[in-house]
Design a protein around this motif. Structure first.
Motif, PDB file in Angstrom:
ATOM      1  N   ALA A   1      26.322  37.335  46.599  1.00 55.26           N
ATOM      2  CA  ALA A   1      27.104  36.054  46.099  1.00 55.26           C
ATOM      3  C   ALA A   1      27.869  36.069  45.211  1.00 55.26           C
ATOM      4  CB  ALA A   1      25.805  35.123  46.129  1.00 55.26           C
ATOM      5  N   LEU A   2      28.873  35.312  44.895  1.00 57.43           N
ATOM      6  CA  LEU A   2      29.903  35.312  43.662  1.00 57.43           C
ATOM      7  C   LEU A   2      29.446  34.143  42.935  1.00 57.43           C
ATOM      8  CD1 LEU A   2      33.599  36.127  45.550  1.00 57.43           C
ATOM      9  CD2 LEU A   2      31.584  37.757  44.526  1.00 57.43           C
ATOM     10  N   GLN A   3      29.204  34.525  41.528  1.00 66.71           N
ATOM     11  CA  GLN A   3      28.744  33.447  40.729  1.00 66.71           C
ATOM     12  C   GLN A   3      30.119  33.192  39.622  1.00 66.71           C
ATOM     13  OE1 GLN A   3      26.173  31.916  40.966  1.00 66.71           O
ATOM     14  NE2 GLN A   3      25.201  33.261  42.700  1.00 66.71           N
ATOM     15  N   ARG A   4      30.349  31.987  39.375  1.00 68.05           N
ATOM     16  CA  ARG A   4      31.571  31.778  38.566  1.00 68.05           C
ATOM     17  C   ARG A   4      30.861  31.878  37.020  1.00 68.05           C
ATOM     18  NH1 ARG A   4      36.295  32.285  40.048  1.00 68.05           N
ATOM     19  NH2 ARG A   4      36.868  31.238  38.185  1.00 68.05           N
ATOM     20  N   THR A   5      31.748  32.717  36.299  1.00 68.29           N
ATOM     21  CA  THR A   5      31.486  32.833  34.738  1.00 68.29           C
ATOM     22  C   THR A   5      32.708  32.137  33.564  1.00 68.29           C
ATOM     23  OG1 THR A   5      32.578  34.859  34.491  1.00 68.29           O
ATOM     24  CG2 THR A   5      30.185  34.834  35.217  1.00 68.29           C
ATOM     25  N   GLU A   6      33.850  32.011  34.439  1.00 63.12           N
ATOM     26  CA  GLU A   6      35.007  31.682  33.729  1.00 63.12           C
ATOM     27  C   GLU A   6      35.488  32.522  32.707  1.00 63.12           C
ATOM     28  OE1 GLU A   6      36.451  29.434  35.275  1.00 63.12           O
ATOM     29  OE2 GLU A   6      34.852  28.810  36.450  1.00 63.12           O
ATOM     30  N   ALA A   7      34.905  33.838  32.545  1.00 59.12           N
ATOM     31  CA  ALA A   7      35.059  34.865  31.573  1.00 59.12           C
ATOM     32  C   ALA A   7      36.350  35.294  31.966  1.00 59.12           C
ATOM     33  CB  ALA A   7      34.095  35.799  31.150  1.00 59.12           C
ATOM     34  N   PRO A   8      37.447  35.726  31.235  1.00 59.26           N
ATOM     35  CA  PRO A   8      38.593  36.027  31.636  1.00 59.26           C
ATOM     36  C   PRO A   8      38.830  37.598  32.250  1.00 59.26           C
ATOM     37  CG  PRO A   8      38.892  35.803  29.353  1.00 59.26           C
ATOM     38  CD  PRO A   8      37.602  35.191  29.844  1.00 59.26           C
TER      39      PRO A   8
ATOM     40  N   GLY B   1      32.150  44.033  38.050  1.00 58.92           N
ATOM     41  CA  GLY B   1      33.196  43.803  37.379  1.00 58.92           C
ATOM     42  C   GLY B   1      32.890  42.981  36.054  1.00 58.92           C
ATOM     43  N   SER B   2      31.748  43.318  35.270  1.00 55.47           N
ATOM     44  CA  SER B   2      31.552  42.840  33.919  1.00 55.47           C
ATOM     45  C   SER B   2      32.491  43.697  33.121  1.00 55.47           C
ATOM     46  CB  SER B   2      30.117  42.607  33.699  1.00 55.47           C
ATOM     47  OG  SER B   2      29.775  42.184  32.556  1.00 55.47           O
ATOM     48  N   PHE B   3      33.819  43.211  33.084  1.00 57.35           N
ATOM     49  CA  PHE B   3      34.928  44.207  31.954  1.00 57.35           C
ATOM     50  C   PHE B   3      34.755  43.660  30.675  1.00 57.35           C
ATOM     51  CE2 PHE B   3      36.739  45.433  36.455  1.00 57.35           C
ATOM     52  CZ  PHE B   3      35.711  46.375  36.633  1.00 57.35           C
ATOM     53  N   ARG B   4      35.401  44.391  29.871  1.00 50.46           N
ATOM     54  CA  ARG B   4      35.755  44.000  28.565  1.00 50.46           C
ATOM     55  C   ARG B   4      37.027  44.631  27.801  1.00 50.46           C
ATOM     56  NH1 ARG B   4      33.328  47.657  24.951  1.00 50.46           N
ATOM     57  NH2 ARG B   4      31.668  48.929  25.832  1.00 50.46           N
TER      58      ARG B   4
ATOM     59  N   GLY C   1      47.707  45.121  48.714  1.00 55.67           N
ATOM     60  CA  GLY C   1      47.428  43.925  47.659  1.00 55.67           C
ATOM     61  C   GLY C   1      47.014  42.631  48.494  1.00 55.67           C
ATOM     62  N   ALA C   2      47.536  42.146  49.480  1.00 57.86           N
ATOM     63  CA  ALA C   2      46.857  41.160  50.206  1.00 57.86           C
ATOM     64  C   ALA C   2      45.465  41.120  50.620  1.00 57.86           C
ATOM     65  CB  ALA C   2      48.190  40.847  51.179  1.00 57.86           C
ATOM     66  N   GLN C   3      44.823  42.063  50.716  1.00 59.66           N
ATOM     67  CA  GLN C   3      43.489  42.409  51.087  1.00 59.66           C
ATOM     68  C   GLN C   3      42.661  42.509  50.163  1.00 59.66           C
ATOM     69  OE1 GLN C   3      43.924  45.658  53.766  1.00 59.66           O
ATOM     70  NE2 GLN C   3      44.398  44.401  55.513  1.00 59.66           N
ATOM     71  N   ARG C   4      43.119  42.597  49.018  1.00 60.32           N
ATOM     72  CA  ARG C   4      41.989  42.904  47.556  1.00 60.32           C
ATOM     73  C   ARG C   4      41.089  41.739  47.285  1.00 60.32           C
ATOM     74  NH1 ARG C   4      45.467  46.912  43.631  1.00 60.32           N
ATOM     75  NH2 ARG C   4      45.876  48.547  45.308  1.00 60.32           N
ATOM     76  N   ALA C   5      41.653  40.519  47.377  1.00 61.92           N
ATOM     77  CA  ALA C   5      40.981  39.158  46.960  1.00 61.92           C
ATOM     78  C   ALA C   5      39.990  39.406  45.528  1.00 61.92           C
ATOM     79  CB  ALA C   5      39.884  39.164  48.072  1.00 61.92           C
ATOM     80  N   VAL C   6      40.783  39.807  44.642  1.00 68.00           N
ATOM     81  CA  VAL C   6      40.292  39.878  43.174  1.00 68.00           C
ATOM     82  C   VAL C   6      40.185  38.347  42.825  1.00 68.00           C
ATOM     83  CG1 VAL C   6      40.608  40.669  40.918  1.00 68.00           C
ATOM     84  CG2 VAL C   6      41.316  42.289  43.023  1.00 68.00           C
ATOM     85  N   GLN C   7      38.790  38.273  42.091  1.00 68.13           N
ATOM     86  CA  GLN C   7      38.538  36.860  41.677  1.00 68.13           C
ATOM     87  C   GLN C   7      38.490  36.783  40.246  1.00 68.13           C
ATOM     88  OE1 GLN C   7      36.019  34.247  43.768  1.00 68.13           O
ATOM     89  NE2 GLN C   7      36.617  34.657  45.814  1.00 68.13           N
ATOM     90  N   GLN C   8      39.143  36.286  39.387  1.00 73.39           N
ATOM     91  CA  GLN C   8      38.869  36.271  37.881  1.00 73.39           C
ATOM     92  C   GLN C   8      37.783  35.318  37.644  1.00 73.39           C
ATOM     93  OE1 GLN C   8      42.415  35.468  35.779  1.00 73.39           O
ATOM     94  NE2 GLN C   8      41.480  36.289  33.706  1.00 73.39           N
TER      95      GLN C   8
END
Length: 249
Positions: free
Chosen positions: A72-79, A104-107, A193-200
């Motif tokens: 499940a994807l959880q919104r954090t709004e962290a950029p 994807g918890s990057f910094r 690129g069209a298949q990656r579906a990266v969500q920020q």
């Protein structure tokens, strides 16, 4: 969303088979315990046990494969929190070589590079619009960071990099190496690129369900107790044969 684990069955056979069943149940317990330990690990993919082959004594050998279903994807709004709504993986650099990750918890580290939760650099790829292979550097004075669905990293409306997002063929065995990462198989391929579906501004939960794993753990423990009792009974019966029935009259 969770992992479907087949019912545990212990064959009532001889001592070698009962001992092998105990070893297999121990292996299944290790798999479930590791799943439970990572139920809160971002992007973790659980392991699913299965009977791979029959050994020389006719007992199923337990093996495991990675359950690659989406968490499940959880919104954090962290950029700099990123999730993949696709089958791909981010690529990070470690002392042991490149590894794949869904976490994807990057910094931005003190040197200005995009890194994961353990400090491993997140790798980018060449893009004529902006981006070179290797670690991605985030400008210290950037006021806004936008990451597009295709992995483009944009700082103040100028593209500065593009994330590497790679996939592996269905059925490829993935090996966990800790921190929610996998060894990078040689068969991986860049995703279009069209298949990656990266969500920020989002993170992917582990796809392990705690309740399902706990039920599986209880089933395995019960089966293990049954196998132990069977082994004790068989051993006692053999003892009777040797000590009593074989005694001369």
């Amino acid at each position: 969303m969770g992992i479907s684990i087949p019912p545990v069955r212990t064959p009532p056979l001889g001592i070698p088979q009962a001992a092998a069943a105990l070893r297999n149940l121990e292996r299944r317990q290790e798999i479930v315990a590791n799943n439970l330990a990572n139920v809160s690990t971002t992007g973790f993919k659980g392991e699913q046990s299965f009977a791979r082959i029959l050994d020389a004594q006719g007992v199923a050998v337990v093996d495991a494969q990675t359950d690659r279903r989406q968490g499940a994807l959880q919104r954090t709004e962290a950029p700099l929190d990123l999730a993949l709504a696709s089958s791909g993986f981010f690529v990070v650099a470690t002392p042991d070589g490149e590894q794949l990750s869904r976490g994807g918890s990057f910094r931005r580290d003190v040197s200005g590079y995009l890194v994961d939760a353990t400090g491993a650099p997140v790798l980018g790829e060449y893009d004529p619009r902006g981006g070179t292979p290797g670690p991605i550097e985030i400008p210290a004075n950037a006021r806004t960071i936008r990451i597009e669905a295709d992995g483009a990293v944009v700082a103040d409306n100028a593209q500065i990099g593009r994330l590497r997002v790679e996939d592996v063929a269905a059925g490829t065995r993935l090996e966990h190496v800790g921190n929610g990462r996998f060894l990078a198989p040689t068969t991986r391929t860049p995703m279009d690129g069209a298949q990656r579906a990266v969500q920020q501004g989002a993170l992917e939960d582990s796809n392990v369900t705690a309740v399902t794993s706990l039920v599986s753990m209880i089933e395995i423990q019960r089966a293990y107790s049954s196998a132990q009792r069977a082994l004790t009974t068989i051993d006692a019966a053999r003892g009777i044969v040797v000590s009593d029935l074989a005694r001369p009259n």
